[in-house]
Design an enzyme around this catalytic site. Sequence first.
Site, short mmCIF file in Angstrom:
data_model
loop_
_atom_site.label_atom_id
_atom_site.label_comp_id
_atom_site.label_asym_id
_atom_site.label_seq_id
_atom_site.Cartn_x
_atom_site.Cartn_y
_atom_site.Cartn_z
CG ASP A 67 -0.29 -0.56 2.41
OD1 ASP A 67 0.90 -0.64 2.58
OD2 ASP A 67 -0.91 -0.99 3.42
CG ASN A 136 -8.97 -1.75 11.41
OD1 ASN A 136 -8.09 -2.53 10.93
ND2 ASN A 136 -9.69 -0.67 10.70
CG HIS A 138 -6.10 -2.57 8.52
ND1 HIS A 138 -6.17 -1.28 8.66
CD2 HIS A 138 -4.73 -2.73 8.74
CE1 HIS A 138 -4.91 -0.68 9.06
NE2 HIS A 138 -3.90 -1.60 9.37
CD GLU A 143 -8.95 0.68 7.31
OE1 GLU A 143 -8.68 -0.49 7.83
OE2 GLU A 143 -8.54 1.68 7.59
C1 F6R Z 1 1.04 -1.50 5.94
C2 F6R Z 1 0.00 -2.49 6.18
C3 F6R Z 1 -0.66 -2.47 7.52
C4 F6R Z 1 0.04 -2.60 8.68
C5 F6R Z 1 -0.94 -2.74 9.89
C6 F6R Z 1 -0.29 -2.71 11.44
O1 F6R Z 1 1.78 -1.54 4.82
O2 F6R Z 1 -0.03 -3.19 5.61
O3 F6R Z 1 -1.84 -3.32 7.19
O4 F6R Z 1 0.53 -3.97 8.68
O5 F6R Z 1 -1.75 -1.18 10.18
O6 F6R Z 1 0.71 -1.91 11.45
P1 F6R Z 1 1.63 -1.86 12.72
O7 F6R Z 1 2.49 -3.00 12.45
O8 F6R Z 1 2.45 -0.56 12.68
O9 F6R Z 1 0.80 -2.26 13.80
#
Ligand code: F6R
Length: 247
Positions: A67, A136, A138, A143
Site C-alpha cells: 500500500d 481493526n 485490516h 479495511e
Molecule cells: C502497512 C500495512 C498495514 C499494517 C498494519 C499494522 O503496509 O499493510 O496493514 O501492517 O496497520 O501496522 P503496525 O505494524 O504498525 O501495527
Amino acid sequence: MKLFAAKDYEAMSLKAANIVASQITLNPKTVLGLATGSSPVGLYKELIKSCQSGQLDFSKVTSFNLDEYLGLPPENEQSYIRFMKDNLFDHININPDKINIPNGLAKDPHGECAEYDKRIVKCGGIDLQVLGIGHNGHVGFNEPASYFMLDTHVVDLTPSTIQANKRFFESEDEVPKKALTMGIRAIVQAKKIVLVCSGEDKAQILYDALYGKVTPEIPASILQIHPDCYVVADEGALSLIRKNNKI
Ligand code: F6R
C-alpha cells in the site's frame, strides 16, 4: 495455518526472517509482497543483516508493497516508499527496477490500481507475502467492510486506522485520509504468507482473526482459508489465544 510462538518482538522478527530467507534461498527470483508499519521492521533488520553478511542475495528478487498513502510525495518522510527505503531497500542489494509500490501521486489513482494488479499478474503472482495486522483486522489497507475488496483499490481509511497512524505524523490532521491498497485477491493468492504480530494490544484482534468467523468485517480472517500461512506472534499478541487454550 501454522502458528509460531516467539517470546518477544526480536524472537518473532528472527523467526519470520528465517522463513523469508529460506524462501529467497530456495528461489532467488522470489516475488515478495511487503508491508510497512512497526510489525515487520525487526524482520527487515534481520534480512538486512543476512544480506550484508553475504548470506542472502536480493539481486533477482521482485517486490510489491501492499500500500501507499494517496497524495503523499515519495520524499515525504511518512510515505511508504520512503519507509521501505529507510528500513530495507537502501540496505540490501535489491534491483531498484524490481521494486513496485503503488504510486500515491498517480493522476488517475484508479487506473494506477488496475495497472498494479496487472503488474502482479505479469510477474506470476506473489510467492511470499509479508503481512502485519491492524487493530481493526485490516491487512494492507483492506479495511473492515461488508464484502472483501478483491482488487487493488483506493480506500478511505477508517477513523481507527487514522488514529493508529497519527503516531507517525505531527498531528492527526496530517494523516492522509485515503490510500491505495492491494486487494484481498493478490494477498490470498500469494503462495505463502507470513503474518507478524506483536504486543498485547493486538491480542484480541489476532484471536478474532484466527479463531473467529471468516468475515470481511475482519479482513485478516480470510487468512484462515489460506493453505500455506505462517503466523509468527510474540507472547503479548498470543495472550488471548493461550488463555483460550488454542496453543
Ligand atoms: C502497512 C500495512 C498495514 C499494517 C498494519 C499494522 O503496509 O499493510 O496493514 O501492517 O496497520 O501496522 P503496525 O505494524 O504498525 O501495527
